[in-house]
Design an enzyme around this catalytic site. Structure first.
Site, PDB file in Angstrom:
ATOM      1  N   TRP A 193       0.793  -1.250  -0.253  1.00 37.80           N
ATOM      2  CA  TRP A 193      -0.075  -0.169  -0.042  1.00 37.80           C
ATOM      3  C   TRP A 193       1.001   1.229   0.046  1.00 37.80           C
ATOM      4  CZ3 TRP A 193      -0.133   3.829   3.834  1.00 37.80           C
ATOM      5  CH2 TRP A 193      -1.122   4.948   3.504  1.00 37.80           C
ATOM      6  N   GLU A 233      -2.940  -2.706  -2.531  1.00 35.33           N
ATOM      7  CA  GLU A 233      -4.040  -1.937  -1.840  1.00 35.33           C
ATOM      8  C   GLU A 233      -4.428  -0.700  -2.164  1.00 35.33           C
ATOM      9  OE1 GLU A 233      -3.389  -2.092   2.617  1.00 35.33           O
ATOM     10  OE2 GLU A 233      -5.309  -1.392   2.968  1.00 35.33           O
ATOM     11  N   LYS A 235      -7.401   2.693  -2.352  1.00 34.94           N
ATOM     12  CA  LYS A 235      -7.878   3.460  -1.238  1.00 34.94           C
ATOM     13  C   LYS A 235      -8.575   4.655  -2.024  1.00 34.94           C
ATOM     14  CE  LYS A 235      -6.445   5.676   2.813  1.00 34.94           C
ATOM     15  NZ  LYS A 235      -5.147   5.316   4.302  1.00 34.94           N
ATOM     16  N   ASP A 266      -9.860  -3.246   1.557  1.00 38.52           N
ATOM     17  CA  ASP A 266      -9.879  -2.815   3.006  1.00 38.52           C
ATOM     18  C   ASP A 266     -11.338  -2.013   3.278  1.00 38.52           C
ATOM     19  OD1 ASP A 266      -9.716  -0.628   5.316  1.00 38.52           O
ATOM     20  OD2 ASP A 266      -7.634  -1.044   5.009  1.00 38.52           O
ATOM     21  N   HIS A 269     -11.791   1.540   3.096  1.00 38.26           N
ATOM     22  CA  HIS A 269     -11.221   2.291   1.677  1.00 38.26           C
ATOM     23  C   HIS A 269     -12.118   2.729   0.720  1.00 38.26           C
ATOM     24  CE1 HIS A 269      -6.889   1.470   2.650  1.00 38.26           C
ATOM     25  NE2 HIS A 269      -7.523   1.870   3.765  1.00 38.26           N
ATOM     26  N   HIS A 293      -8.834  -6.362   3.961  1.00 36.19           N
ATOM     27  CA  HIS A 293      -8.323  -5.770   5.130  1.00 36.19           C
ATOM     28  C   HIS A 293      -9.764  -5.670   5.928  1.00 36.19           C
ATOM     29  CE1 HIS A 293      -4.071  -4.092   4.813  1.00 36.19           C
ATOM     30  NE2 HIS A 293      -4.195  -5.622   4.923  1.00 36.19           N
ATOM     31  N   ASP A 301     -12.066   6.748   6.984  1.00 33.52           N
ATOM     32  CA  ASP A 301     -11.160   5.591   7.059  1.00 33.52           C
ATOM     33  C   ASP A 301     -10.522   5.568   8.491  1.00 33.52           C
ATOM     34  OD1 ASP A 301      -9.618   3.343   6.742  1.00 33.52           O
ATOM     35  OD2 ASP A 301      -8.120   4.541   5.582  1.00 33.52           O
ATOM     36  N   ASP A 303     -10.309   3.413  11.082  1.00 37.36           N
ATOM     37  CA  ASP A 303      -9.577   2.174  11.572  1.00 37.36           C
ATOM     38  C   ASP A 303      -9.725   1.762  13.054  1.00 37.36           C
ATOM     39  OD1 ASP A 303      -7.805   1.107   9.371  1.00 37.36           O
ATOM     40  OD2 ASP A 303      -7.202   3.166   9.187  1.00 37.36           O
ATOM     41  N   ASP A 333      -7.065  -4.923   9.980  1.00 40.58           N
ATOM     42  CA  ASP A 333      -6.085  -3.852   9.883  1.00 40.58           C
ATOM     43  C   ASP A 333      -6.989  -2.552  10.640  1.00 40.58           C
ATOM     44  OD1 ASP A 333      -4.560  -1.407   9.074  1.00 40.58           O
ATOM     45  OD2 ASP A 333      -5.520  -1.437   7.092  1.00 40.58           O
TER      46      ASP A 333
HETATM   47  C1  RNT Z   1      -3.844   2.443   4.726  1.00 37.43           C
HETATM   48  C2  RNT Z   1      -3.965   0.864   4.649  1.00 37.43           C
HETATM   49  C3  RNT Z   1      -2.815   0.046   5.147  1.00 37.43           C
HETATM   50  C4  RNT Z   1      -2.393   0.391   6.469  1.00 37.43           C
HETATM   51  C5  RNT Z   1      -1.232  -0.511   6.945  1.00 37.43           C
HETATM   52  C6  RNT Z   1      -0.675   0.089   8.314  1.00 37.43           C
HETATM   53  O1  RNT Z   1      -4.860   3.176   4.756  1.00 37.43           O
HETATM   54  O2  RNT Z   1      -5.207   0.469   5.164  1.00 37.43           O
HETATM   55  O3  RNT Z   1      -3.214  -1.270   4.965  1.00 37.43           O
HETATM   56  O4  RNT Z   1      -3.449   0.417   7.375  1.00 37.43           O
HETATM   57  O5  RNT Z   1      -0.606  -0.868   6.052  1.00 37.43           O
HETATM   58 ZN    ZN Z   2      -5.388  -1.536   4.903  1.00 39.75          ZN
END
Ligand code: RNT
Ligand code: ZN
Length: 426
Positions: A193, A233, A235, A266, A269, A293, A301, A303, A333
Site C-alpha cells: 500500500w 491495496e 484507497k 480494505d 477504503h 483488510h 477511514d 481504523d 487492519d
Molecule cells: C492504509 C492501509 C494500510 C495500513 C497499514 C498500516 O490506509 O489500510 O493497510 O493500514 O499498512
Molecule cells: Zn488496509
C-alpha cells in the site's frame, strides 16, 4: 484454579447440544460449521500493538495519512514486547493463525538499515517465533513514515531516483514474504500500500498513474515463488490526499486483474456508505484470490477496532455464499491507541471469527429455495430469525474446543496481563 465460571464444561456441552438441534431443524449442521471455521486462518496485524510505530533505528513519525489517536499506557516498545503481547492475544483467540508484519518491524541490532536494504535476515527472530508458536507470517512494505515519502509520492514520484528507492523496497518486501513462505511452509502474503496522492485537484492525474504502473511492473518482474502471494491495496482518500489517490480502487482492480495478483480490499477504503460485501461476487469471475483488510471506518477511514456489525456479517456471509473461503485471505487492519491494545486485537479477531461462524451457520439452502420460489416474506423472516439463534452457544463450543476462554471470560486474563505486564511499562 478456583476461577468461577458460568461456562463449565458440562454447561457448554449441553448448551451446544441444544443449539445443534435448533440449527439442524433448519438443515444446518453445526459440527460442519465448526470444522470449517477451524480451518480459517486470520492474519492478525502487528501494528495494533504499538500504534504503527515499528522498530527502525531512525524512526519516522507516523504519516501517509494514517492517524492513531489515543495514548493508552503499555504499548510494546520493542520486538520482544510485541511478540509477548501478540502471544497473549493469540492465547485468547481460538485456532491457529498468522501474524502480519510491516517492514518497519525489522530487528537490526541497533544498526540503521535503510528501507531499500531490508532483507529476510532482519526478520529471523520473527520467523523463529512463528515456528515456535505455529503461526504463519505475512508482510507489508512500508512506504510511509520516511523522508523519501514526505513529498506525498513514492512509487509514482516524478523523480526517478525516489522511485528507484521505493521500487527496491518493494522488491525486498517480496523477498521477505518469500522467505516466510519457504520457512513456514504456508502461504505468505506480501501486501503493498502506498500513500501517494494529492490534497487538492492535481493538474495531471494521469502521469503519476503511468509511473505507478511502471514501478509496480518492475517490482513484480520476478514471479512469486511457491506459497508467496502478492497483493496491492487501493484507497479512496487519505488525510492529506483527499482529492486524489494515485492507487485508487479502480486502478488496483485493473492492475490486479491484468497482472493476476490479488487486490487488497480494505473495508475502510471506499465511500462511507459503500460496503465491500457486494464486491466479492463481482470480482469472483475475474480474480482467483483476494486479500481483505478487515477494518471499521466511522465517518472516515478511521481504523476502529473491528466489531460484529452488519458490514462484517454481510462480508463473511457473501464470502461463504460465494464459496470463496479458500480464495480469500483475511487480515485485520485497525489501530486504536486509546484502549488496551491486546484487548483491541482480541475483540477484532474474535468478532471476525464470530461473523464467519454466523455465515457458516446460515440455512443457505433454505433461503435460496424461498428466493427461487418467490417466497420473499419467508426468506426475509428466516433471515431475521437467524439473528436470534444460539450462535453464542456454538461459538463457546468453538472456544472450548480450542482451549480458550468462552464468552466474556477472557476479560479476566486481559485484566491480569494489564496489571502484571502492561502497567509496568513506563
Ligand atoms: C492504509 C492501509 C494500510 C495500513 C497499514 C498500516 O490506509 O489500510 O493497510 O493500514 O499498512
Ligand atoms: Zn488496509
Amino acid at each position: 484454579m478456583g476461577r468461577t465460571t458460568v461456562f463449565g464444561r458440562a454447561q457448554l456441552a449441553s448448551d451446544y447440544r441444544r443449539a445443534k438441534e435448533i440449527y439442524s431443524s433448519m438443515g444446518v449442521d453445526s459440527d460442519t460449521a465448526l470444522e470449517r471455521l477451524s480451518k480459517i486462518k486470520i492474519s492478525m496485524h502487528c501494528w495494533q500493538g504499538d500504534d504503527v510505530g515499528g522498530f527502525e533505528v531512525k524512526k519516522g513519525a507516523l504519516d501517509g495519512g494514517l492517524v492513531a489517536t489515543g495514548n493508552y499506557p503499555g504499548k510494546a516498545r520493542n520486538a520482544d514486547e510485541l511478540r509477548m503481547d501478540a502471544e497473549k492475544a493469540f492465547s485468547l483467540i481460538p485456532g491457529k493463525h498468522k501474524f502480519n508484519l510491516h517492514a518497519i518491524y525489522l530487528e537490526s541490532d541497533g544498526r540503521f538499515v535503510e528501507r531499500d536494504q531490508i532483507g529476510p535476515e532482519h526478520f529471523k527472530n520473527w520467523i523463529a517465533w512463528a515456528k515456535e508458536n505455529k503461526l504463519g507470517l505475512d508482510f507489508n512494505g512500508t512506504f510511509f513514515s520516511h523522508p523519501k515519502a514526505s513529498s506525498g509520492f513514492t512509487l509514482s514520484n516524478a523523480d526517478k531516483s525516489v522511485r528507484k528507492f521505493w521500487i527496491e523496497h518493494g522488491k525486498r518486501a517480496r523477498q521477505v514474504a518469500a522467505k516466510f513462505a519457504k520457512d513456514l511452509g504456508q502461504a505468505s502474503v506480501c501486501n503493498l500500500w502506498i500513500p501517494d496522492g494529492a490534497k487538492d485537484f492535481p493538474a495531471d492525474r494521469l502521469s503519476p498513474r503511468k509511473r505507478l504502473i511502471e514501478s509496480l511492473d518492475e517490482i513484480f518482474k520476478t514471479p512469486a515463488p511457491k506459497n508467496a502471494k502478492d497483493a496491492v491495496e487501493g484507497k479512496l482518500f487519505g488525510i492529506g490526499s483527499e482529492e486524489y489517490v494515485v492507487g485508487s480502487n479502480e486502478f488496483y482492480l485493473g492492475y490486479a486483474i491484468s497482472r493476476k495478483i490479488m487486490p487488497c480490499m480494505d473495508m475502510g477504503h471506499y465511500h462511507p456508505t459503500e460496503g465491500i460485501y457486494d464486491k466479492v461476487s463481482a470480482v469472483a469471475g475475474f480474480l482467483s484470490e483476494i486479500l481483505v483488510h478487515v477494518s471499521r471506518p466511522i465517518r472516515w477511514d478511521s481504523d476502529h477496532v473491528v466489531i460484529l456489525n452488519d458490514d462484517l456479517a454481510n462480508l463473511a456471509r457473501e464470502i461463504v455464499r460465494a464459496n470463496m473461503l479458500d480464495r480469500v485471505y483475511f487480515a485485520t487492519d485497525f489501530f486504536d491507541a486509546s484502549i488496551n491494545r491486546i484487548g483491541a486485537w482480541v475483540v477484532g479477531v474474535r468478532s471476525l471469527q464470530k461473523a464467519l461462524l454466523a455465515a457458516l451457520l446460515e440455512p443457505s439452502a433454505r433461503l435460496r429455495e424461498f428466493e427461487d420460489s418467490g417466497m420473499n416474506a419467508e426468506k426475509l423472516a428466516l433471515a431475521e430469525e437467524m439473528k436470534t439463534m444460539p450462535l453464542g452457544a456454538v461459538w463457546n463450543q468453538f472456544c472450548d474446543m480450542n482451549s480458550v476462554p468462552a464468552g466474556h471470560e477472557w476479560l479476566e486474563e486481559l485484566n491480569k496481563y494489564e496489571n502484571n505486564v502492561l502497567s509496568k511499562r513506563i
